[in-house]
Design an enzyme around this catalytic site. Structure first.
Site, PDB file in Angstrom:
ATOM      1  N   LYS A  39      41.487-161.091  13.715  1.00  0.00           N
ATOM      2  CA  LYS A  39      41.379-159.884  12.899  1.00  0.00           C
ATOM      3  C   LYS A  39      42.750-159.218  12.748  1.00  0.00           C
ATOM      4  CE  LYS A  39      38.138-156.084  12.571  1.00  0.00           C
ATOM      5  NZ  LYS A  39      37.252-155.257  13.369  1.00  0.00           N
ATOM      6  N   GLU A 154      33.775-138.606  14.483  1.00  0.00           N
ATOM      7  CA  GLU A 154      34.032-138.957  13.086  1.00  0.00           C
ATOM      8  C   GLU A 154      32.705-138.946  12.319  1.00  0.00           C
ATOM      9  OE1 GLU A 154      36.866-139.233  11.459  1.00  0.00           O
ATOM     10  OE2 GLU A 154      35.388-139.309   9.868  1.00  0.00           O
ATOM     11  N   PHE A 155      32.741-138.396  11.115  1.00  0.00           N
ATOM     12  CA  PHE A 155      31.500-138.273  10.339  1.00  0.00           C
ATOM     13  C   PHE A 155      31.524-139.104   9.058  1.00  0.00           C
ATOM     14  CE2 PHE A 155      32.212-134.344  12.738  1.00  0.00           C
ATOM     15  CZ  PHE A 155      31.081-134.341  13.542  1.00  0.00           C
ATOM     16  N   GLY A 280      18.866-147.603   7.806  1.00  0.00           N
ATOM     17  CA  GLY A 280      19.382-148.709   8.624  1.00  0.00           C
ATOM     18  C   GLY A 280      20.840-148.441   8.941  1.00  0.00           C
ATOM     19  N   CYS A 283      24.600-147.064  12.676  1.00  0.00           N
ATOM     20  CA  CYS A 283      24.694-145.754  13.340  1.00  0.00           C
ATOM     21  C   CYS A 283      23.349-145.087  13.603  1.00  0.00           C
ATOM     22  CB  CYS A 283      25.572-144.833  12.503  1.00  0.00           C
ATOM     23  SG  CYS A 283      27.188-145.529  12.202  1.00  0.00           S
TER      24      CYS A 283
HETATM   25  C1  UGA Z   1      26.024-142.335   8.924  1.00  0.00           C
HETATM   26  C2  UGA Z   1      26.316-140.835   8.707  1.00  0.00           C
HETATM   27  O1  UGA Z   1      25.905-140.446   7.391  1.00  0.00           O
HETATM   28  C3  UGA Z   1      27.801-140.529   8.890  1.00  0.00           C
HETATM   29  O2  UGA Z   1      28.036-139.130   8.767  1.00  0.00           O
HETATM   30  C4  UGA Z   1      28.242-141.013  10.278  1.00  0.00           C
HETATM   31  O3  UGA Z   1      29.630-140.809  10.478  1.00  0.00           O
HETATM   32  C5  UGA Z   1      27.943-142.511  10.410  1.00  0.00           C
HETATM   33  O4  UGA Z   1      26.520-142.716  10.222  1.00  0.00           O
HETATM   34  C6  UGA Z   1      28.367-142.923  11.795  1.00  0.00           C
HETATM   35  O5  UGA Z   1      27.849-142.383  12.763  1.00  0.00           O
HETATM   36  O6  UGA Z   1      29.320-143.710  11.915  1.00  0.00           O
HETATM   37  P1  UGA Z   1      26.269-144.543   7.424  1.00  0.00           P
HETATM   38  O7  UGA Z   1      25.559-145.248   8.527  1.00  0.00           O
HETATM   39  O8  UGA Z   1      27.498-145.137   6.845  1.00  0.00           O
HETATM   40  O9  UGA Z   1      26.692-143.058   7.895  1.00  0.00           O
HETATM   41  O10 UGA Z   1      25.245-144.418   6.237  1.00  0.00           O
HETATM   42  P2  UGA Z   1      24.407-143.270   5.511  1.00  0.00           P
HETATM   43  O11 UGA Z   1      24.958-143.037   4.168  1.00  0.00           O
HETATM   44  O12 UGA Z   1      24.247-142.104   6.369  1.00  0.00           O
HETATM   45  O13 UGA Z   1      23.005-144.021   5.356  1.00  0.00           O
HETATM   46  C7  UGA Z   1      22.258-144.459   6.501  1.00  0.00           C
HETATM   47  C8  UGA Z   1      20.933-145.043   6.075  1.00  0.00           C
HETATM   48  O14 UGA Z   1      20.065-144.022   5.598  1.00  0.00           O
HETATM   49  C9  UGA Z   1      21.025-146.073   4.950  1.00  0.00           C
HETATM   50  O15 UGA Z   1      20.167-147.157   5.235  1.00  0.00           O
HETATM   51  C10 UGA Z   1      20.580-145.318   3.717  1.00  0.00           C
HETATM   52  O16 UGA Z   1      20.025-146.134   2.731  1.00  0.00           O
HETATM   53  C11 UGA Z   1      19.530-144.390   4.327  1.00  0.00           C
HETATM   54  N1  UGA Z   1      19.310-143.157   3.543  1.00  0.00           N
HETATM   55  C12 UGA Z   1      20.308-142.252   3.402  1.00  0.00           C
HETATM   56  C13 UGA Z   1      18.058-142.918   2.987  1.00  0.00           C
HETATM   57  O17 UGA Z   1      17.124-143.738   3.117  1.00  0.00           O
HETATM   58  N2  UGA Z   1      17.854-141.751   2.291  1.00  0.00           N
HETATM   59  C14 UGA Z   1      18.833-140.824   2.131  1.00  0.00           C
HETATM   60  O18 UGA Z   1      18.561-139.780   1.492  1.00  0.00           O
HETATM   61  C15 UGA Z   1      20.086-141.083   2.702  1.00  0.00           C
END
Ligand code: UGA
Length: 471
Positions: A39, A154-155, A280, A283
């Site tokens: 990597k 981190e968010f 999914g 996180c």
């Molecule tokens: C999530 C958090 O949103 C971030 O703030 C955080 O930093 C990150 O985890 C982490 O801890 O590293 P992420 O896993 O990239 O981010 O994805 P999201 O956009 O949050 O989506 C997570 C899941 O929820 C996806 O499967 C998405 O399809 C689903 N989702 C999201 C829904 O089913 N409905 C929604 O309204 C939003």
């Protein structure tokens, strides 16, 4: 006044790599360390190992300049003022976070320290991790005045990671000493002062219009809890809306209208109220379980989080049953599958509900042609090699001659598909949309039998007897 710091980042996964290039973008010198030699070799050539907007551009801008990549943690420790730990904290069998990578890195840092260092947890970690890291330092003979431990959660979201990092809603620094606070304030100064946003070539994003990101200074323990609680709350919002969508479906109301109505309340907000096939990713599933475990360890029952998980699993099952009801039998049925990533805009398939569903359909004897704009290579590595599973070159090839088309990931480009062409190439014009990408009325106009999530089923006129609720 801007201060250039030398920062070590340990771990080059999503969080570590994005943090590394973004700190370089803010004007710091960065040493990014990973034990994976392959990597590191790839990164040294400026090749991004993940699919992420703006990452290729930032790597090109800073690789072998402001950012260097190495496997030598000892050297990186000695040259850095602050070391950010961004290694994985995977879920262990018991549901808690496996902290062995953090433990190993902290020990290695401790053995290399010869001058003051700020050690910062960036990985998602349970409360008290900062205290464990301090203990490791002391056990390895590091004098107490040669280090501080801070938490800087981190968010960022996958798919929008760079923009989220550079245009954050908030920056949280969990610090227990003025010395640690000063270093972290200096790290983020280009964002909190707004100087970065005035820079030529700055990555555009919401903070250019909406004002400067606030920096919240908390205790280290509060910062650790903020991270877990934020992810758990967002997961709860998704499970909540998914249950409401099931009520909508039962009574013939439309969840999209209901979500809009709920989200218009400023106290609730529109975001993360999108019903679907469950959350999914690497996180939410892990962090909900880990936070529940943390509560349990403190003697606090957080049954709400168990419900969040239960609803999430059931939402997948409900979708599976919906497809069964639409097709009656599964064996030998051809399914076009759109989307394998856990959400649109990423090639990540970890804990992807789409992958789980494809496995379930294959087990039932379906023949699947799947398409995802970015995640097919990764999907091929985890899905069983089978004559019943093929990967299409585009959405139309996946749909060709299928008994039904399933939408499993919310890629924006799926919503733009040519509906007339789709309706002609499907064997039966049945679309079962797990992400509500399409307008049911429009789908009916194009002659589709269209089933979404939390919406009344819409049958086209050639299919008058269609009712997916048949047992
Ligand atoms: C999530 C958090 O949103 C971030 O703030 C955080 O930093 C990150 O985890 C982490 O801890 O590293 P992420 O896993 O990239 O981010 O994805 P999201 O956009 O949050 O989506 C997570 C899941 O929820 C996806 O499967 C998405 O399809 C689903 N989702 C999201 C829904 O089913 N409905 C929604 O309204 C939003």
């Amino acid at each position: 006044m801007k201060e250039q710091l030398t920062i070590g980042i340990v771990g080059s996964g999503y969080v570590g790599l994005v943090t590394a290039v973004c700190f370089a973008e803010l004007g710091h010198r960065v040493i990014c360390v990973d034990s994976d030699e392959k990597k590191i070799a790839l990164l040294r050539q400026g090749k991004p190992p993940i699919h992420e907007e703006y990452l290729p551009q930032l790597l090109e801008r800073h690789c072998n300049g402001a950012v260097e990549f190495t496997t030598d943690l000892k050297n990186a420790t000695q040259r850095s003022q602050a070391l950010f730990i961004a290694v994985g904290t995977p879920q262990s069998q018991a549901g808690n976070a496996d902290m062995s990578y953090v433990d190993a890195v902290a020990s290695e840092i401790a053995r290399a320290i010869t001058s003051y260092k700020l050690v910062v947890e960036k990985s998602t970690v349970p409360v008290y991790t900062n205290e464990w890291i301090s203990r490791i330092m002391v056990r390895n003979g590091v004098p107490r005045d040669l280090f501080d431990v801070a938490s800087n959660p981190e968010f960022l979201r996958e798919g929008t990671a760079v923009v989220d990092f550079l245009h954050p809603d908030r920056i949280v620094i969990g610090v227990d000493s003025g010395r640690a606070a000063d270093v972290l304030r200096a790290v983020y100064e280009p964002l909190t002062s707004g100087n970065y946003y005035k820079q030529a070539g700055a990555v555009p994003g919401p903070r250019m219009a909406s004002g400067l990101p606030p920096l919240l200074e908390t205790s280290t323990k509060a910062a650790e809890i903020i991270k877990h609680a934020s992810n758990a709350f967002l997961a709860m919002k998704i499970s909540f809306i998914n249950v409401v969508s099931n009520i909508c479906e039962a009574v013939g109301a439309d969840i999209e209208q209901v979500s809009k109505g709920i989200g218009s309340d400023g106290r609730i907000g529109h975001k993360f109220l999108k019903a679907g096939i469950g959350y999914g990713g690497s996180c939410f599933p892990k962090d909900v379980a880990a936070f529940r475990y943390v509560a349990e360890q403190m003697g606090i029952e957080f049954g709400l989080l168990s419900e969040v998980e239960k609803v999430n699993t059931e939402q997948k099952q409900r979708f599976f049953q919906k497809v069964r009801s639409a097709l009656w039998t599964f064996r030998g049925k051809r399914l076009g599958v759109l989307g394998l990533a856990f959400k649109g805009g990423t090639d990540d398939i970890r804990e992807s509900p789409a992958i789980d569903l494809v496995r379930m359909f294959l087990q039932e004897g379906c023949i699947i042609s799947a398409y995802d704009p970015a995640a097919m290579e990764k999907a091929k590595q985890v899905l069983p090699a089978s004559e019943s599973l093929s990967f299409a070159k585009d959405a139309y090839e996946a749909a060709a001659d299928a008994d039904a088309l399933l939408v499993l990931t919310d890629w924006a480009e799926f919503a733009e598909l040519d509906l007339d062409r789709l309706s002609r190439i499907l064997r039966y014009p049945v679309v079962i949309d797990g992400r509500n990408l399409f307008d049911p009325a429009l789908m009916r106009q194009y002659g589709f039998t269209y089933l979404g999530i939390g919406r009344a089923a819409g049958a086209h006129e050639k299919d008058p007897a269609f009712a997916y609720k048949l047992p």
